[in-house]
Design a protein around this motif. Structure first.
Motif, short mmCIF file in Angstrom:
data_model
loop_
_atom_site.label_atom_id
_atom_site.label_comp_id
_atom_site.label_asym_id
_atom_site.label_seq_id
_atom_site.Cartn_x
_atom_site.Cartn_y
_atom_site.Cartn_z
N ASN A 33 35.65 30.63 37.36
CA ASN A 33 35.11 31.36 36.22
C ASN A 33 35.55 32.82 36.19
OD1 ASN A 33 33.69 29.07 35.37
ND2 ASN A 33 32.01 29.54 36.76
N CYS A 34 36.49 33.18 37.00
CA CYS A 34 36.93 34.57 37.11
C CYS A 34 38.06 34.83 36.12
CB CYS A 34 37.40 34.85 38.53
SG CYS A 34 37.84 36.57 38.80
N ASP A 35 37.79 35.68 35.13
CA ASP A 35 38.79 36.00 34.11
C ASP A 35 39.60 37.21 34.57
OD1 ASP A 35 40.32 36.40 31.86
OD2 ASP A 35 38.66 37.15 30.64
N THR A 36 40.84 36.98 34.94
CA THR A 36 41.72 38.07 35.32
C THR A 36 42.83 38.27 34.29
OG1 THR A 36 43.08 36.57 36.65
CG2 THR A 36 41.31 37.74 37.79
N ALA A 37 42.70 37.62 33.15
CA ALA A 37 43.74 37.69 32.13
C ALA A 37 43.69 38.99 31.34
CB ALA A 37 43.64 36.50 31.19
N PHE A 41 41.11 48.86 32.79
CA PHE A 41 40.57 49.82 33.74
C PHE A 41 39.17 50.27 33.34
CE2 PHE A 41 39.75 54.13 35.20
CZ PHE A 41 39.81 53.93 36.56
N SER A 42 39.02 50.71 32.09
CA SER A 42 37.75 51.32 31.68
C SER A 42 36.61 50.32 31.54
CB SER A 42 37.93 52.10 30.39
OG SER A 42 38.37 51.25 29.36
N SER A 43 36.88 49.14 31.03
CA SER A 43 35.78 48.20 30.76
C SER A 43 35.58 47.15 31.85
CB SER A 43 35.99 47.51 29.41
OG SER A 43 37.19 46.76 29.43
N THR A 44 36.58 46.91 32.67
CA THR A 44 36.46 45.89 33.72
C THR A 44 36.29 46.52 35.09
OG1 THR A 44 37.97 44.47 32.44
CG2 THR A 44 37.50 43.82 34.71
N LEU A 45 37.19 47.42 35.45
CA LEU A 45 37.23 47.95 36.81
C LEU A 45 36.28 49.12 37.05
CD1 LEU A 45 41.06 47.76 37.48
CD2 LEU A 45 39.30 46.03 37.87
N LEU A 46 36.19 50.03 36.09
CA LEU A 46 35.33 51.20 36.29
C LEU A 46 33.87 50.80 36.54
CD1 LEU A 46 35.67 54.18 36.63
CD2 LEU A 46 35.33 54.47 34.17
N PRO A 47 33.32 49.80 35.84
CA PRO A 47 31.94 49.39 36.17
C PRO A 47 31.80 48.86 37.61
CG PRO A 47 32.52 48.61 33.99
CD PRO A 47 33.78 49.15 34.59
N GLY A 102 28.33 45.07 51.48
CA GLY A 102 29.05 43.81 51.53
C GLY A 102 30.41 43.91 50.86
N LYS A 103 31.27 43.03 51.23
CA LYS A 103 32.61 42.97 50.65
C LYS A 103 32.48 42.64 49.17
CE LYS A 103 37.00 40.60 51.42
NZ LYS A 103 37.68 39.60 52.27
N LEU A 104 33.37 43.20 48.36
CA LEU A 104 33.39 42.86 46.93
C LEU A 104 33.64 41.36 46.79
CD1 LEU A 104 35.57 45.72 45.38
CD2 LEU A 104 33.09 45.52 45.38
N SER A 105 33.21 40.81 45.69
CA SER A 105 33.43 39.38 45.47
C SER A 105 34.93 39.09 45.33
CB SER A 105 32.71 38.93 44.19
OG SER A 105 33.36 39.44 43.04
N THR A 106 35.28 37.87 45.60
CA THR A 106 36.68 37.44 45.45
C THR A 106 37.15 37.67 44.03
OG1 THR A 106 36.37 35.79 47.18
CG2 THR A 106 38.24 35.48 45.72
N CYS A 107 36.27 37.46 43.06
CA CYS A 107 36.62 37.67 41.66
C CYS A 107 36.92 39.14 41.39
CB CYS A 107 35.50 37.17 40.76
SG CYS A 107 35.87 37.33 39.00
N ILE A 109 37.87 41.45 43.52
CA ILE A 109 39.12 41.79 44.19
C ILE A 109 40.31 41.26 43.39
CG2 ILE A 109 40.52 41.39 46.26
CD1 ILE A 109 37.83 41.43 47.85
N SER A 110 40.18 40.06 42.86
CA SER A 110 41.25 39.47 42.04
C SER A 110 41.50 40.29 40.77
CB SER A 110 40.91 38.03 41.66
OG SER A 110 40.86 37.23 42.81
N LYS A 111 40.44 40.85 40.20
CA LYS A 111 40.60 41.69 39.02
C LYS A 111 41.40 42.94 39.34
CE LYS A 111 36.43 40.01 36.76
NZ LYS A 111 35.07 40.34 36.34
#
Length: 123
Positions: A33-37, A41-47, A102-107, A109-111
């Motif tokens: 269910n991990c959307d990496t498509a 930066f601003s809306s996915t990674l910054l949060p 805790g470590k970031l989720s695999t999802c 990290i994939s993002k």
């Protein structure tokens, strides 16, 4: 009589121990269910950074080894320096982050990896 029974026994053993294929989305539901498509930066990674990193690496609190992760330029510099991915992967090549968390989720990290692979756009 023993030989046919042995062959039959081996046939059934091989039948029940044969390879099988799991459905990845059932075995690894978070990864499926991990959307990496469409990582931005601003809306996915910054949060993610705000929730997990910027209490130590953002704004006035950016005392964490001088690494600033609340701006595009700060994140890009950290990624280019090679520390960022090694830290969140916690692979022993850099200090494991988030420190004390805790470590970031695999999802998540994939993002980050997808964003890096796409050229680290400031979007």
């Amino acid at each position: 009589m023993r030989k046919p029974l042995s062959i039959l026994f081996l046939f059934f053993i091989s039948l029940f121990s044969a390879c099988y294929y799991d459905k990845a989305e059932l075995v690894y539901p978070a990864a499926a269910n991990c959307d990496t498509a469409n990582v931005k930066f601003s809306s996915t990674l910054l949060p993610i950074l705000n929730a997990s990193c910027n209490s130590c690496h953002g704004g006035n609190a950016a005392a964490g080894a001088g690494i600033i992760l609340d701006t595009y330029n700060g994140v890009k510099a950290s990624v280019n320096g090679g520390r960022f991915m090694n830290s969140i992967l916690q692979n022993g090549q850099a200090s494991a982050m988030p420190k004390g968390g805790g470590k970031l989720s695999t999802c998540d990290i994939s993002k980050f990896q997808a964003w890096i692979n796409a050229g680290m756009l400031n979007n």
